[in-house]
Write an enzyme that holds these catalytic residues in place. Structure first.
Site, PDB file in Angstrom:
ATOM      1  N   PRO A  24       0.834  -1.208   0.000  1.00 14.91           N
ATOM      2  CA  PRO A  24       0.000   0.000   0.000  1.00 14.91           C
ATOM      3  C   PRO A  24       0.866   1.255   0.000  1.00 14.91           C
ATOM      4  O   PRO A  24       1.830   1.351   0.752  1.00 14.91           O
ATOM      5  CB  PRO A  24      -0.789  -0.115   1.316  1.00 14.91           C
ATOM      6  CG  PRO A  24      -0.720  -1.555   1.690  1.00 14.91           C
ATOM      7  CD  PRO A  24       0.594  -2.046   1.192  1.00 14.91           C
ATOM      8  N   CYS A  26       0.227   5.493  -0.140  1.00 16.00           N
ATOM      9  CA  CYS A  26      -0.681   6.635  -0.223  1.00 16.00           C
ATOM     10  C   CYS A  26      -0.282   7.545  -1.380  1.00 16.00           C
ATOM     11  O   CYS A  26       0.901   7.809  -1.596  1.00 16.00           O
ATOM     12  CB  CYS A  26      -0.671   7.410   1.085  1.00 16.00           C
ATOM     13  SG  CYS A  26      -1.511   6.553   2.438  1.00 16.00           S
ATOM     14  N   ALA A  62      -4.067   3.300   1.907  1.00 20.09           N
ATOM     15  CA  ALA A  62      -4.957   3.284   3.062  1.00 20.09           C
ATOM     16  C   ALA A  62      -6.290   3.939   2.704  1.00 20.09           C
ATOM     17  O   ALA A  62      -6.335   5.116   2.351  1.00 20.09           O
ATOM     18  CB  ALA A  62      -4.302   4.017   4.223  1.00 20.09           C
ATOM     19  N   GLN A 107      -6.921  -1.853   1.517  1.00 16.86           N
ATOM     20  CA  GLN A 107      -6.380  -1.665   2.860  1.00 16.86           C
ATOM     21  C   GLN A 107      -7.304  -0.715   3.618  1.00 16.86           C
ATOM     22  O   GLN A 107      -7.469   0.442   3.233  1.00 16.86           O
ATOM     23  CB  GLN A 107      -4.960  -1.094   2.839  1.00 16.86           C
ATOM     24  CG  GLN A 107      -4.345  -1.081   4.243  1.00 16.86           C
ATOM     25  CD  GLN A 107      -3.045  -0.327   4.336  1.00 16.86           C
ATOM     26  OE1 GLN A 107      -2.994   0.863   4.041  1.00 16.86           O
ATOM     27  NE2 GLN A 107      -1.990  -1.002   4.759  1.00 16.86           N
ATOM     28  N   TYR A 189      -0.741   4.610  13.120  1.00 18.21           N
ATOM     29  CA  TYR A 189      -2.131   4.973  12.931  1.00 18.21           C
ATOM     30  C   TYR A 189      -2.971   4.325  14.032  1.00 18.21           C
ATOM     31  O   TYR A 189      -2.430   3.669  14.925  1.00 18.21           O
ATOM     32  CB  TYR A 189      -2.581   4.620  11.519  1.00 18.21           C
ATOM     33  CG  TYR A 189      -1.787   5.384  10.471  1.00 18.21           C
ATOM     34  CD1 TYR A 189      -1.712   6.775  10.527  1.00 18.21           C
ATOM     35  CD2 TYR A 189      -1.073   4.727   9.481  1.00 18.21           C
ATOM     36  CE1 TYR A 189      -0.958   7.494   9.611  1.00 18.21           C
ATOM     37  CE2 TYR A 189      -0.306   5.443   8.555  1.00 18.21           C
ATOM     38  CZ  TYR A 189      -0.259   6.820   8.628  1.00 18.21           C
ATOM     39  OH  TYR A 189       0.496   7.534   7.726  1.00 18.21           O
ATOM     40  N   LEU A 308      13.124  -1.995   1.562  1.00 15.77           N
ATOM     41  CA  LEU A 308      14.392  -1.925   0.834  1.00 15.77           C
ATOM     42  C   LEU A 308      14.775  -3.246   0.186  1.00 15.77           C
ATOM     43  O   LEU A 308      15.953  -3.558   0.040  1.00 15.77           O
ATOM     44  CB  LEU A 308      15.511  -1.428   1.762  1.00 15.77           C
ATOM     45  CG  LEU A 308      15.329  -0.005   2.311  1.00 15.77           C
ATOM     46  CD1 LEU A 308      16.479   0.387   3.212  1.00 15.77           C
ATOM     47  CD2 LEU A 308      15.172   0.995   1.169  1.00 15.77           C
TER      48      LEU A 308
END
Length: 366
Positions: A24, A26, A62, A107, A189, A308
């Site tokens: 996910p 944003c 999200a 998500q 969150y 990574l």
């Protein structure tokens, strides 16, 4: 020996053609003129490019379960019919054009005290004022994330409402045609805020002990699992470490993952960090795979890892050595939306290409 990364994985009734997935990410691109929290052509292009590029599973950014749960005013949601209809268009595109029979998952998220913030490319920082379209945020207590406005402490009624909102968003996700849903319980969150002893200082049943701090996450798991089909897999993203003294550590994450799996979570998407600004992350290639390995083996649940892992060789090694069941690709996918086509070539796997792109199939080098 063939590639392990490019072997199928079945979660309940969903079979993924390989273990290379989209994390996910944003986009902060829901324009006000097209409707609050409504995904648009940018999201269609963004997610659709990964489908054409050979990803087997694509997770949306999200998607907030209520307006207060958005990270920024430009974030996507799944709390009304207009949003669900817009997602349905994107789902249909992914299903039609996915080079690897791509599946797509929503998500579901609530930003908690990290909501109502400016988007990264706005040129501004901190909380958005209500006069500029911001809103009052909520959290386990009144402690603010550094540089943000303080939230209101959630009441029992508020908490019950959020649990219902997650369930309602899951119903919309099913009706829109998503193949799976992921509950966002990471990155500082709302659900992670309740999990972290660095944020949650409550002394009632929603805090106090590790079980109390995990209670909201598990209640959301129960509520979502109860409203989605038994055949649909359920994913949970967690932060396996707060990277700060006194915070969540991998031992806690293993216990949470085990409890979630017992309640019907089929795969844990293992990430880390985000609860507090003073975290000290020791980042490097594969820096989170150790968390995934422990959760996979000690909690007896499938895992995905991220962080990574940018090359085909790194992803292949992580799956082949049992560190995870799948690899979520993020920034590397932004740089190369066809990452999976390239990875298949590099690992000697014959993957389907979109017919429009077949003339570009490499014969000797990519």
């Amino acid at each position: 020996m063939g590639s392990v990364l490019f072997t199928p994985l079945t979660l309940r009734s969903m079979t993924l053609q390989h273990r290379g997935w989209v994390s996910p990410m944003c986009q902060y691109s829901c324009a006000a003129e097209t409707g609050e929290g409504v995904p648009n052509d940018w999201h269609l292009m963004h997610l659709g490019s990964f489908a054409a590029g050979g990803a087997a599973l694509i997770l949306t950014e999200a998607a907030a379960v209520n307006p207060v749960g958005r990270i920024s005013p430009l974030d996507a949601g799944l709390y009304n019919d207009e949003q669900a209809s817009a997602w349905e268009r994107i789902i249909q595109f992914v299903h039609q054009h996915g080079a690897a029979d791509a599946k797509i998952g929503a998500q579901l998220a609530h930003a908690g005290r990290k909501g109502s913030t400016y988007w990264p490319f706005s040129g501004r920082n901190g909380s958005v004022q209500e006069s500029d379209g911001g809103w009052a945020t909520v959290g386990p207590g009144t402690g603010a994330f550094d540089g943000y406005a303080p939230p209101s402490a959630m009441t029992d009624e508020d908490i019950d409402g959020v649990i219902r909102d997650f369930a309602a968003a899951a119903v919309r996700a099913v009706e829109a045609g998503f193949d799976t849903v992921e509950i966002h319980g990471a990155h500082g969150y709302l659900l992670h805020e309740f999990q972290s002893p660095l944020v949650n200082d409550r002394t009632d049943a929603w805090g106090g002990t590790e079980d109390g701090r995990n209670r909201l996450t598990l209640a959301v798991v129960d509520a979502v699992r109860d409203v989605i089909p038994d055949s649909m897999p359920l994913l949970l993203r967690i932060s396996a470490s707060d990277w700060a003294e006194g915070g969540v550590e991998v031992d806690h994450a293993v216990r949470l993952a085990r409890q979630a799996a017992e309640r019907g979570v089929d795969l844990v998407d293992v990430s880390s960090g985000g609860a507090v600004a003073h975290q000290k992350i020791q980042a490097g290639p594969g820096y989170q795979t150790g968390f995934s390995t422990r959760i996979r083996h000690e909690a007896d649940v499938a895992t995905g890892t991220v962080g990574l892992l940018t090359s085909a060789g790194q992803a292949e090694h992580a799956v082949a050595t049992g560190q995870a069941d799948g690899i979520f690709i993020a920034r590397a996918a932004l740089r190369d939306p066809h990452w999976w086509l390239r990875a298949a070539f590099e690992l000697g796997h014959d993957i389907s290409w979109p017919p429009q792109y077949e003339r570009a199939i490499p014969r000797h080098s990519f």
